[in-house]
Design a protein around this motif. Structure first.
Motif, short mmCIF file in Angstrom:
data_model
loop_
_atom_site.label_atom_id
_atom_site.label_comp_id
_atom_site.label_asym_id
_atom_site.label_seq_id
_atom_site.Cartn_x
_atom_site.Cartn_y
_atom_site.Cartn_z
N ASP A 159 -6.93 -21.50 -16.37
CA ASP A 159 -7.10 -20.08 -16.72
C ASP A 159 -7.52 -19.26 -15.50
O ASP A 159 -7.02 -18.16 -15.29
CB ASP A 159 -8.12 -19.92 -17.84
CG ASP A 159 -7.61 -20.41 -19.18
OD1 ASP A 159 -6.39 -20.62 -19.31
OD2 ASP A 159 -8.44 -20.59 -20.10
N THR B 46 -4.53 -18.85 -13.26
CA THR B 46 -3.55 -17.95 -13.88
C THR B 46 -4.00 -16.49 -13.74
O THR B 46 -3.19 -15.62 -13.42
CB THR B 46 -3.35 -18.32 -15.36
OG1 THR B 46 -2.94 -19.68 -15.44
CG2 THR B 46 -2.31 -17.44 -16.02
N ARG B 47 -5.29 -16.24 -13.99
CA ARG B 47 -5.81 -14.87 -13.82
C ARG B 47 -5.69 -14.43 -12.36
O ARG B 47 -5.32 -13.29 -12.07
CB ARG B 47 -7.26 -14.79 -14.28
CG ARG B 47 -7.43 -14.82 -15.80
CD ARG B 47 -8.85 -14.46 -16.21
NE ARG B 47 -9.86 -15.31 -15.58
CZ ARG B 47 -10.32 -16.45 -16.07
NH1 ARG B 47 -9.85 -16.91 -17.21
NH2 ARG B 47 -11.25 -17.12 -15.42
N LYS B 48 -6.01 -15.34 -11.44
CA LYS B 48 -5.91 -15.02 -10.02
C LYS B 48 -4.46 -14.69 -9.64
O LYS B 48 -4.20 -13.73 -8.91
CB LYS B 48 -6.41 -16.20 -9.18
CG LYS B 48 -6.39 -15.96 -7.70
CD LYS B 48 -6.97 -17.15 -6.95
CE LYS B 48 -6.97 -16.93 -5.46
NZ LYS B 48 -7.54 -18.08 -4.75
N ASP C 239 -2.13 -13.53 -11.63
CA ASP C 239 -1.81 -12.22 -12.20
C ASP C 239 -2.34 -11.09 -11.33
O ASP C 239 -1.64 -10.10 -11.07
CB ASP C 239 -2.38 -12.09 -13.61
CG ASP C 239 -1.64 -12.93 -14.63
OD1 ASP C 239 -0.50 -13.35 -14.35
OD2 ASP C 239 -2.22 -13.18 -15.71
N ARG C 240 -3.59 -11.23 -10.88
CA ARG C 240 -4.17 -10.20 -10.00
C ARG C 240 -3.38 -10.08 -8.70
O ARG C 240 -3.12 -8.97 -8.21
CB ARG C 240 -5.63 -10.52 -9.69
CG ARG C 240 -6.59 -10.27 -10.82
CD ARG C 240 -8.04 -10.35 -10.36
NE ARG C 240 -8.35 -11.54 -9.59
CZ ARG C 240 -8.80 -12.68 -10.09
NH1 ARG C 240 -8.97 -12.80 -11.40
NH2 ARG C 240 -9.09 -13.70 -9.31
#
Length: 108
Positions: A81, A84-86, A88-89
């Protein structure tokens, strides 16, 4: 104001960082798949007495493999997670930076 060559260098650094994050996420996915396969093969060897002459991958083996993948993914979900967030950023930052480069280049 950042000069155009410096902008290209910054953009290249951002793309390298994004590729590294994608590569790390891919490594984790391959580790999970390899671990699930090892667990499935070990369980299959314990269940069957055929040893090396055992048949190839069965539907039951595939179901068990998918269960192992789900379990291993669950244990590493925090790491997945976060990556994945990184990612996306990084994608948003790259898109925004690219759009700013085009606008400022068109204004010149």
């Amino acid at each position: 104001m950042i000069e155009p060559p410096e902008r290209r260098i910054l953009l290249a650094r951002m793309e390298v960082a994004q590729a590294e994050t994608q590569r790390h996420l891919g490594i984790i996915e391959r580790q999970i798949a390899a671990g699930a396969e090892r667990l499935t093969i070990t369980d299959r060897a314990k269940r069957r007495q055929h040893g090396r002459s055992a048949s190839s991958w069965t539907n039951a083996d595939e179901r068990q493999f998918q269960e192992h993948v789900a379990g291993l993914t669950l244990t590493r979900r925090g790491e997945i997670d976060a990556l994945t967030r990184k990612l996306d950023r990084q994608e948003k930052a790259l898109a925004e930076f690219r759009s700013r480069l085009r606008v400022s280049a068109a204004q010149r």
